[in-house]
Design a protein around this motif. Structure first.
Motif, PDB file in Angstrom:
ATOM      1  N   LEU A 128      -5.151   4.140 -15.544  1.00  0.00           N
ATOM      2  CA  LEU A 128      -5.115   2.699 -15.243  1.00  0.00           C
ATOM      3  C   LEU A 128      -6.457   2.208 -14.692  1.00  0.00           C
ATOM      4  O   LEU A 128      -6.932   1.130 -15.040  1.00  0.00           O
ATOM      5  CB  LEU A 128      -3.994   2.384 -14.241  1.00  0.00           C
ATOM      6  N   TYR A 142       6.211   8.153  -2.096  1.00  0.00           N
ATOM      7  CA  TYR A 142       4.975   8.286  -2.873  1.00  0.00           C
ATOM      8  C   TYR A 142       4.609   9.760  -3.022  1.00  0.00           C
ATOM      9  O   TYR A 142       4.218  10.215  -4.104  1.00  0.00           O
ATOM     10  CB  TYR A 142       3.863   7.529  -2.133  1.00  0.00           C
ATOM     11  N   LEU A 152      -3.212   7.199 -12.202  1.00  0.00           N
ATOM     12  CA  LEU A 152      -4.293   6.461 -11.543  1.00  0.00           C
ATOM     13  C   LEU A 152      -5.560   6.527 -12.392  1.00  0.00           C
ATOM     14  O   LEU A 152      -6.239   5.516 -12.606  1.00  0.00           O
ATOM     15  CB  LEU A 152      -4.536   7.068 -10.150  1.00  0.00           C
ATOM     16  N   PHE A 171      -6.601   0.155  -7.022  1.00  0.00           N
ATOM     17  CA  PHE A 171      -6.780   1.555  -7.428  1.00  0.00           C
ATOM     18  C   PHE A 171      -7.905   2.184  -6.621  1.00  0.00           C
ATOM     19  O   PHE A 171      -9.047   1.738  -6.693  1.00  0.00           O
ATOM     20  CB  PHE A 171      -7.101   1.618  -8.936  1.00  0.00           C
ATOM     21  N   ARG A 172      -7.583   3.204  -5.845  1.00  0.00           N
ATOM     22  CA  ARG A 172      -8.629   3.866  -5.051  1.00  0.00           C
ATOM     23  C   ARG A 172      -8.536   5.365  -5.293  1.00  0.00           C
ATOM     24  O   ARG A 172      -8.778   5.831  -6.384  1.00  0.00           O
ATOM     25  CB  ARG A 172      -8.483   3.479  -3.570  1.00  0.00           C
ATOM     26  N   GLY A 208      -5.719   7.518  -4.204  1.00  0.00           N
ATOM     27  CA  GLY A 208      -4.352   7.961  -4.480  1.00  0.00           C
ATOM     28  C   GLY A 208      -4.082   9.382  -4.018  1.00  0.00           C
ATOM     29  O   GLY A 208      -3.372  10.132  -4.681  1.00  0.00           O
ATOM     30  N   LYS A 262       0.806  -1.248   0.000  1.00  0.00           N
ATOM     31  CA  LYS A 262       0.000   0.000   0.000  1.00  0.00           C
ATOM     32  C   LYS A 262       0.824   1.276   0.000  1.00  0.00           C
ATOM     33  O   LYS A 262       0.385   2.323   0.455  1.00  0.00           O
ATOM     34  CB  LYS A 262      -0.995   0.022   1.188  1.00  0.00           C
ATOM     35  N   SER A 263       2.048   1.172  -0.518  1.00  0.00           N
ATOM     36  CA  SER A 263       2.917   2.359  -0.566  1.00  0.00           C
ATOM     37  C   SER A 263       3.044   2.940  -1.962  1.00  0.00           C
ATOM     38  O   SER A 263       3.801   3.887  -2.160  1.00  0.00           O
ATOM     39  CB  SER A 263       4.320   1.987  -0.072  1.00  0.00           C
ATOM     40  N   GLY A 264       2.360   2.327  -2.932  1.00  0.00           N
ATOM     41  CA  GLY A 264       2.479   2.827  -4.306  1.00  0.00           C
ATOM     42  C   GLY A 264       3.163   1.832  -5.232  1.00  0.00           C
ATOM     43  O   GLY A 264       3.677   2.191  -6.290  1.00  0.00           O
ATOM     44  N   THR A 265       3.131   0.568  -4.838  1.00  0.00           N
ATOM     45  CA  THR A 265       3.767  -0.504  -5.606  1.00  0.00           C
ATOM     46  C   THR A 265       3.247  -0.570  -7.036  1.00  0.00           C
ATOM     47  O   THR A 265       4.031  -0.679  -7.989  1.00  0.00           O
ATOM     48  CB  THR A 265       3.428  -1.872  -4.961  1.00  0.00           C
ATOM     49  N   THR A 266       1.935  -0.541  -7.170  1.00  0.00           N
ATOM     50  CA  THR A 266       1.307  -0.722  -8.483  1.00  0.00           C
ATOM     51  C   THR A 266       1.758   0.392  -9.435  1.00  0.00           C
ATOM     52  O   THR A 266       2.075   0.153 -10.600  1.00  0.00           O
ATOM     53  CB  THR A 266      -0.229  -0.674  -8.326  1.00  0.00           C
ATOM     54  N   TRP A 267       1.789   1.588  -8.911  1.00  0.00           N
ATOM     55  CA  TRP A 267       2.192   2.753  -9.703  1.00  0.00           C
ATOM     56  C   TRP A 267       3.660   2.634 -10.111  1.00  0.00           C
ATOM     57  O   TRP A 267       4.012   2.829 -11.283  1.00  0.00           O
ATOM     58  CB  TRP A 267       1.957   4.004  -8.857  1.00  0.00           C
ATOM     59  N   SER A 313      -4.974   3.194   3.549  1.00  0.00           N
ATOM     60  CA  SER A 313      -5.077   2.503   2.264  1.00  0.00           C
ATOM     61  C   SER A 313      -5.280   1.000   2.499  1.00  0.00           C
ATOM     62  O   SER A 313      -6.098   0.360   1.835  1.00  0.00           O
ATOM     63  CB  SER A 313      -3.802   2.744   1.455  1.00  0.00           C
TER      64      SER A 313
END
Ligand code: A3P
Length: 324
Positions: free
Chosen positions: A267, A223, A264, A289-290, A292, A67-72, A163
């Motif tokens: 995606l 982030y 965000l 994705f929420r 951000g 929940k630290s911005g991994t996906t981004w 998050s």
């Protein structure tokens, strides 16, 4: 072979029973392994990763606490690294049809997890781009000793907790609703450091110190900084990976194209991320994705909770020059 290691299960039960354990939030069991709290479900994969992975010098590893911005970060790093093969403006870009977690697999969920059977890491193009939630000092020896590069992203723990609350509510609705007051309970665990891949302060500090000792080996990102200046930080990421943007690319707007592709809002609207499932395990892709937003914690934490966590951050992180 990089997937399951047959000989690991032989002594695994014995090893697990010898390690300290804690009941974590909900029905989670956490095992203290290599100085961090490892969720029991991923323990076999973490153990195989730590025991068997032989890093190549060319490897690029993305690291973070959940929940630290991994996906981004996965989306940005993948797009920058592979832009020669997949220009960001093309309609057939892999991000259009694959969730970032499929393009940059986690060692502990995918590569050494069950899906690892289906992955042929040997066929990944060089440099290989992979990810982990494991703290720096607990990484396999070969990762720490080789020349491979690590990009770490962290986020204000107040926002990370909030998050995670939302994520957990979607992914484990039953567990989440079974507690008396699940948010307070989870918060309390985090303050005591008993959370998956935690304590959070050790996680952040481990990568922070490694980045100070070897800035060419570990790139430390926040982030919040990435949000404030995505293009500037994307340039740093590309340079660090050894694929700096040329003046011509800058002039052609390639950086802006990647920033937009990985935003965000872009995606989140893709079909693969709206309805796709199982990029990792049983989890729906849309849960990554929420909002951000920076500072969303004010809408969810009480002033007393914020004060308590801020004093922990002050005590643990501030002495090392880290503030959020
Ligand atoms: P919020 O829950 O605060 O909205 P992770 O990727 O490590 O699981 O972290 C998830 C958090 O990153 C969520 O934060 C999510 O909305 C945010 N996020 C996901 N993709 C993002 C993107 N492309 N740009 C900015 N934030 C993003």
């Amino acid at each position: 072979k990089l997937g399951h290691q047959e000989n690991d299960h032989v002594d695994l039960d014995e090893l697990i029973s010898a390690l300290p354990r804690e009941k974590g939030f909900g029905s989670l069991t956490l095992i203290l392994y290599r100085n961090f709290w490892c969720p029991s479900k991923v323990f076999p994969a973490v153990h195989s990763f730590c025991r068997h992975f032989m890093a190549r010098d060319s490897e690029i590893i993305l690291a973070c606490k959940p929940k630290s911005g991994t996906t981004w970060l996965k989306a940005l790093a993948f797009s920058a690294l592979r832009r020669d093969v997949f220009p960001p403006s093309t309609a057939s870009h892999p991000l259009m049809s694959s969730n970032p977690h499929e393009l940059v697999p986690f060692f502990e969920y995918t590569v050494y997890g069950q899906a690892g059977e289906l992955l042929d890491l040997g066929s990944f193009s060089t440099p290989r781009l992979l990810a982990t939630h494991i703290p720096h000092d607990s990484l396999p020896e070969s990762v720490r000793q080789s020349g491979c590069r690590v990009i770490y992203i962290c986020r204000n723990p107040l926002d990370t907790i909030v998050s995670f609350w939302h994520f957990a509510g979607q992914v484990w609705p039953k567990v989440w609703s079974s507690g008396q007051s699940p948010k307070e309970e989870y918060f309390d665990y985090c303050c005591r450091g008993i959370e998956g891949f935690g304590p959070f302060w050790d996680h952040i500090l481990g990568y922070w110190k490694a980045s100070l000792e070897g800035p060419n080996r570990v790139l430390f990102l926040k982030y919040e900084d990435l949000k404030e200046d995505t293009a500037g930080n994307l340039k740093r990421i590309a340079e660090f990976m050894g694929v700096p943007f040329s003046e011509e690319e800058e002039g052609d707007g390639v950086i802006e194209e990647i920033v937009k592709l990985c935003s965000l809002s872009s995606l989140k609207e893709l079909e693969v991320n709206k309805t796709g499932k199982r990029a990792i395990s049983f989890i729906d892709n849309n849960t990554y994705f929420r909002k951000g937003e920076i500072g969303d914690w004010v809408n969810h934490l009480t002033p007393a909770m914020a004060e308590k966590l801020e004093s922990i951050m002050e005590e643990k992180l501030s002495p090392f020059g880290l503030k959020f």
